[in-house]
Write a protein that holds these residues in place. Structure first.
Motif, PDB file in Angstrom:
ATOM      1  N   ARG A 192       0.822  -1.215   0.000  1.00 37.65           N
ATOM      2  CA  ARG A 192       0.000   0.000   0.000  1.00 37.65           C
ATOM      3  C   ARG A 192       0.853   1.261   0.000  1.00 37.65           C
ATOM      4  N   GLN A 208       0.006   3.025  -6.125  1.00 37.56           N
ATOM      5  CA  GLN A 208      -1.049   4.023  -6.249  1.00 37.56           C
ATOM      6  C   GLN A 208      -2.310   3.448  -6.877  1.00 37.56           C
ATOM      7  N   SER A 209      -2.289   2.182  -7.276  1.00 35.25           N
ATOM      8  CA  SER A 209      -3.523   1.622  -7.803  1.00 35.25           C
ATOM      9  C   SER A 209      -3.787   0.304  -7.101  1.00 35.25           C
ATOM     10  N   PHE A 210      -5.062  -0.043  -7.018  1.00 34.97           N
ATOM     11  CA  PHE A 210      -5.448  -1.229  -6.259  1.00 34.97           C
ATOM     12  C   PHE A 210      -4.854  -2.489  -6.877  1.00 34.97           C
ATOM     13  N   PRO A 232     -21.087  12.580  -2.817  1.00 38.21           N
ATOM     14  CA  PRO A 232     -20.995  12.725  -1.354  1.00 38.21           C
ATOM     15  C   PRO A 232     -20.154  13.922  -0.960  1.00 38.21           C
ATOM     16  N   ILE A 239     -14.739  10.754   2.170  1.00 34.81           N
ATOM     17  CA  ILE A 239     -13.970   9.874   1.289  1.00 34.81           C
ATOM     18  C   ILE A 239     -12.533   9.741   1.780  1.00 34.81           C
ATOM     19  N   ASP A 240     -11.984   8.520   1.683  1.00 31.09           N
ATOM     20  CA  ASP A 240     -10.575   8.295   1.974  1.00 31.09           C
ATOM     21  C   ASP A 240      -9.791   8.607   0.700  1.00 31.09           C
ATOM     22  N   TRP A 241      -9.231   9.809   0.638  1.00 31.04           N
ATOM     23  CA  TRP A 241      -8.575  10.234  -0.615  1.00 31.04           C
ATOM     24  C   TRP A 241      -7.243   9.546  -0.843  1.00 31.04           C
ATOM     25  N   GLU A 242      -6.767   8.796   0.155  1.00 34.43           N
ATOM     26  CA  GLU A 242      -5.533   8.028  -0.045  1.00 34.43           C
ATOM     27  C   GLU A 242      -5.810   6.685  -0.716  1.00 34.43           C
ATOM     28  N   PHE A 243      -7.064   6.415  -1.021  1.00 34.01           N
ATOM     29  CA  PHE A 243      -7.414   5.140  -1.654  1.00 34.01           C
ATOM     30  C   PHE A 243      -6.605   4.958  -2.936  1.00 34.01           C
ATOM     31  N   PRO A 244      -6.058   3.741  -3.138  1.00 31.87           N
ATOM     32  CA  PRO A 244      -5.218   3.549  -4.328  1.00 31.87           C
ATOM     33  C   PRO A 244      -6.033   3.541  -5.621  1.00 31.87           C
ATOM     34  N   ALA A 245      -6.320   4.718  -6.131  1.00 30.58           N
ATOM     35  CA  ALA A 245      -7.055   4.820  -7.386  1.00 30.58           C
ATOM     36  C   ALA A 245      -6.662   6.133  -8.041  1.00 30.58           C
ATOM     37  N   VAL A 299     -11.698   6.306 -10.629  1.00 27.69           N
ATOM     38  CA  VAL A 299     -12.842   6.787  -9.851  1.00 27.69           C
ATOM     39  C   VAL A 299     -14.032   7.056 -10.770  1.00 27.69           C
ATOM     40  N   MET A 342     -15.793   3.978 -11.871  1.00 28.66           N
ATOM     41  CA  MET A 342     -16.682   3.364 -10.880  1.00 28.66           C
ATOM     42  C   MET A 342     -18.136   3.739 -11.145  1.00 28.66           C
ATOM     43  N   GLN A 365      -3.087  10.359  -9.266  1.00 30.02           N
ATOM     44  CA  GLN A 365      -3.604   9.778  -8.021  1.00 30.02           C
ATOM     45  C   GLN A 365      -4.542  10.783  -7.353  1.00 30.02           C
ATOM     46  N   ILE A 366      -5.692  10.331  -6.844  1.00 30.31           N
ATOM     47  CA  ILE A 366      -6.700  11.275  -6.362  1.00 30.31           C
ATOM     48  C   ILE A 366      -6.255  12.106  -5.161  1.00 30.31           C
ATOM     49  N   GLN A 396      -3.523  13.574  -4.979  1.00 29.34           N
ATOM     50  CA  GLN A 396      -2.691  14.673  -5.470  1.00 29.34           C
ATOM     51  C   GLN A 396      -3.503  15.703  -6.245  1.00 29.34           C
ATOM     52  N   PHE A 442     -15.677  13.803  -8.964  1.00 25.49           N
ATOM     53  CA  PHE A 442     -16.943  13.197  -8.553  1.00 25.49           C
ATOM     54  C   PHE A 442     -18.092  13.615  -9.472  1.00 25.49           C
ATOM     55  N   ARG A 480     -17.898  11.463 -12.354  1.00 25.30           N
ATOM     56  CA  ARG A 480     -18.419  10.134 -12.051  1.00 25.30           C
ATOM     57  C   ARG A 480     -19.940  10.118 -12.148  1.00 25.30           C
TER      58      ARG A 480
END
Lengths: 310, 284, 246
Positions: free
Chosen positions: A234, A238-240, C80, C85-91, C96, C99, C135-136, C138, C148, C151
């Protein structure tokens, strides 16, 4: 020293590997959902279920162990819910209470029934018994294709492989739902994703992974297989998809290297016995996590400089 | 009394009663602070230090299972665990849950490596070390009880002295900061108390189950009372009673780890309390 | 033109055992920008959740384009609050926005190049096409909000619900987002947003719903957003009308 590799080391290495991979796959989701301690709770509460089915069927290979563990897991979920409704406990206190009570009950069952013809000791529950998985007819790689020899492969390995394939398949099929419900639950629900079923499925997969890993690494060290490789991946990705791929590699490295280090290094150094393979696997996964954090620091500061240049 | 249950058990009983009291006392504040799982992680993180403490005392030719050295090692090890948890949460995007789970499992795993290593180099008897994982009062010595008793009394005294500032800190940390109790100092004090309780509890309940001592009596007490001070006292009484009963049962039925017995008894007390308080409130 | 996007009648919703909104009724006109305005604790979030069909209602009816909540979910998209939102999510940005198509795609249907084009075109609509691989974490707050919006555009829903779209972003980004919302309105979308800043209600929105547990007034901003009505909603007098501070 390497002559009896297939007899002594082949099955433990593969069992450790597939157990670790199963846990790591589920762990990726738990870490992103900030539910890493769920793996700790599940791995503790399945103990009484495992002990009961062990007492009934006499070995750790029975598939009924899964049923026993499943029932124990469901009871634990019920206990947590009851504690949260009827006491002032928050989630962490309810989890801590439930996991210690279930684990204590499992330990008491083991101790009270010790001395019968079947024996499962507390050490087993604490750090597994990877080293005991001997393949009596394992002479060479060709033995895998020999139907007679194949029958003596410990069932723990077969079960670990089946569990791993199952978890991987479900995860690949449900990939989109897993991502979207983890990232933004409300949005997922409106988009028609069955978020309740997805969450229950994640808990179920974690139970499955914990049970198939029990024989290899026990109830506590298994948490490192759930948490450390995904956490290390993690901080580096940077991507899942990258995160899952990298965590699987880390997990494989710690599982295989951990067994080899534990089994051979002390002997090479001149000691008489080896050290715990499960413990070494956990330690290695922790070392990988620390290295990943140090490495990611450097990487991030470069990003910062790039950001200023553009 | 000693004729009835034997000298060893009487010693263990005294230790358990004192320890149960102070763990319940401190536990009330840990519980209100919602820090149960953090203390679980710290408890597991003591294992490497315990084994190293054992090796050091064996190397220095001290008497086996010298309590002070072992417990000092356990404390240093757990403190290092806290530092690692803080380092991970401060420096990375990883959550607190991930940090405590990683420290819990990796420290424990490394402790097991050291433990099996000690077995293979076989310096002295390591049999005593495993008692610290699930708790065993069978080999309790007078010096163990003295250590546990003194530290328990010190912890309870600290809670008594700091009860107002701890309450203010837990209820509203900003307000307590304005009132002159620095947040980081109060947070450190509470962590330190939890850590000390964990360490002296290793012998009686073991490192895996010590979290229950800090959680279950507090939750039970909370059912019966609403005030913080009365809750912490009641929690101390519950902790003391359950630990005492557990130690006697585990002494009467040898082979049973005292920690597991105590936890099950505390859980039964919690269950009964839930039923009784619930019936009482629905009757009114 | 005067068709209703949402009609709500006698709606009462309990949340955490407390009545959060009571006897609420209003209509949202199709192809308009509508603001939901009210003080903290007025039940704005509860109303949004009820409109989305996420929480049970005690009494009353909600209909959206003539359908019940279970039926109309596919016609609504939801943006939302950024804080949830967890902006550190790896996406990254593209992930996004993609999705938005997962509900439509289900688990097994292939993510084709036509789908990719839809994602790219939505990103162009919000002027974020250059950031697709970013990366979201950044992104600036305004850019995150635009992602969003993209999206929800890619979902191609008739109604867009936004929970405080301007929370914590600067004035310049706010103007960009208002611009995007107006363009979506011209494309035939109906837009409802929870809004906090009383001073901008008249500039940004066509209609307004004034809510404080129950609806004080609703309708076009010029008719409804009066000093008397707002003071009634906020339960104070001498409200400084431009800043919204009492």
């Amino acid at each position: 020293m390497f002559d009896d590799f297939y007899l002594i080391s082949f099955v433990p290495i593969l069992t450790g590997l597939f157990s670790a991979l199963s846990c790591t796959l589920v762990g990726n989701i738990l870490v992103l959902r900030k539910r890493a301690m769920l793996s700790d709770t599940i791995s503790h509460v399945v103990l009484p279920g495992i002990v009961i089915s062990f007492l009934i069927f006499g070995n750790l290979g029975s598939y009924f162990m899964l049923v026993g563990a499943g029932i124990a897991g469901l009871t634990a979920v019920g206990t947590i819910a009851v504690l949260r409704i009827y006491t002032s406990m928050d989630n962490s206190a309810a989890m801590a209470t439930t996991l210690s009570v279930f684990f204590a009950a499992g330990v008491l069952m083991i101790e009270l029934t010790a001395g019968g013809n079947v024996h499962l000791d507390v050490e087993h529950a604490l750090y597994g018994n990877l080293e005991s998985l001997i393949w009596i007819d394992g002479e060479s790689l060709m033995s895998v294709f020999d139907p007679v020899a194949r029958q003596t492969i410990p069932v723990e390995l077969t079960r670990a492989i089946i569990g791993f394939v199952l978890i991987m398949t479900v995860m690949l099929v449900c990939w989109r739902f897993l991502i979207v419900s983890t990232f933004d639950q409300t949005f997922a629900e409106i988009s028609g994703v069955p978020v309740g079923i997805v969450s229950a499925g994640v808990a179920l997969a974690a139970t499955l992974a914990a049970v198939i890993s029990f024989a290899a690494v026990g109830s506590i060290i298994v948490v490192s297989m759930f948490v450390c490789p995904p956490a290390a991946a993690r901080v580096l990705t940077q991507s899942f998809r990258d995160q899952v791929c990298l965590s699987v590699s880390f997990s494989a490295i710690s599982a295989v290297l951990g067994y080899v280090v534990a089994g051979y290094v002390p002997i090479l150094l001149g000691f008489e016995t080896s050290i715990s393979a499960a413990g070494t696997i956990a330690t290695l996964s922790g070392v990988i996590l620390v290295c990943a954090i140090f490495y990611s620091k450097r990487q991030r500061s470069y990003d910062f400089i790039d950001g200023h240049q553009t | 009394m000693t004729e009835l249950i034997g000298y060893n058990t009487a010693l263990a009983l005294v230790g358990a009663l004192l320890f149960g009291f102070s763990s319940g006392h401190v536990g009330a504040f840990v519980y209100l602070r919602k820090a149960s799982l953090l203390s679980d992680s710290l408890a597991h993180a003591t294992l490497p230090g315990l084994v190293i403490g054992f090796l050091v005392s064996a190397f220095l030719g001290m008497e086996e299972k010298n309590s002070w050295v072992l417990l000092l090692g356990a404390g240093i090890s757990a403190l290092f665990g806290v530092v690692v948890i803080q380092w991970i949460t401060a420096r990375t995007k990883l959550g607190f849950d991930t940090a405590i789970a990683a420290v819990l499992s990796v420290f424990f795993g490394f402790g097991i490596v050291l433990l099996t290593g000690v077995q293979s180099v076989s310096v002295g008897q390591q049999a005593g070390l495993e008692d610290y994982i699930l708790g065993s009062v069978s080999g309790m010595l007078l010096q163990d009880v003295i250590v546990i008793g003194l530290v328990s009394i010190m912890c309870s005294a600290a809670v008594m002295v700091y009860r107002r500032s701890l309450t203010a800190f837990i209820f509203d940390s900003v307000l307590s900061e304005m009132a002159g109790y620095a947040q980081h100092r109060m947070s450190f004090l509470l962590s330190l108390l939890a850590l000390v309780i964990t360490i002296i509890g290793l012998k009686i309940v073991g490192l895996i189950l010590v979290v229950a001592m800090l959680t279950i009596p507090a939750a039970t007490a909370r059912l019966w009372t609403t005030g913080v001070w009365s809750m912490s006292l009641l929690s101390a009484v519950f902790g003391s009673t359950c630990a005492g009963i557990g130690v006697i049962i585990s002494a009467l039925l040898p082979n049973l780890p005292s920690g597991a017995v105590i936890v099950v008894i505390m859980f039964i007390a919690l269950g009964l309390s839930i039923v009784v308080t619930h019936l009482r409130s629905s009757n009114v | 033109m005067s068709a209703n996007a949402i009609t709500v009648n006698e709606l009462t919703v309990d949340y955490d055992g407390v009545t959060a909104i009571e006897d609420v009724y209003f209509a949202v006109h199709a192809e308009k920008l509508t603001a939901i305005v009210g003080p903290n604790g007025a039940g704005k979030s509860t109303l949004i959740k009820a409109l989305l069909g996420l929480i049970p209602t005690r009494t009353g009816t909600i209909s959206c384009f003539g359908k019940s909540p279970k039926q109309y979910r596919k016609d609504i998209s939801y943006v939302p609050q950024r804080a949830q939102i967890d902006w550190e999510f790896p996406a990254n940005v593209f992930d996004v926005v993609a999705m938005g198509l997962y509900g439509e795609l289900g688990l097994l249907r292939r993510f084709s190049s036509a789908h990719k084009d839809r994602v790219r075109s939505a990103l162009t609509d919000v002027d974020m096409a250059d950031f697709a691989t970013r990366q979201i974490s950044q992104l600036s707050g305004g850019q995150q909000q635009r992602v969003f919006l993209a999206r929800s555009i890619v979902q191609d829903a008739k109604l867009i619900l936004l929970d405080e779209p301007f929370g914590g972003i600067d004035a310049k980004s706010e103007a960009v987002i208002v611009d995007i919302l107006r363009r979506q309105k011209q494309n035939g979308k109906s837009i409802v947003a929870v809004h906090h800043d009383l001073s901008t209600v008249k500039d940004y929105f066509d209609d307004v719903i004034l809510l404080n547990k129950t609806v004080t007034a609703f309708g076009p901003v010029n008719d409804v957003f009066t000093k008397t009505n707002v003071e009634k909603t906020y339960g104070v007098s001498n409200l400084d009308f431009l800043t919204g501070r009492a």
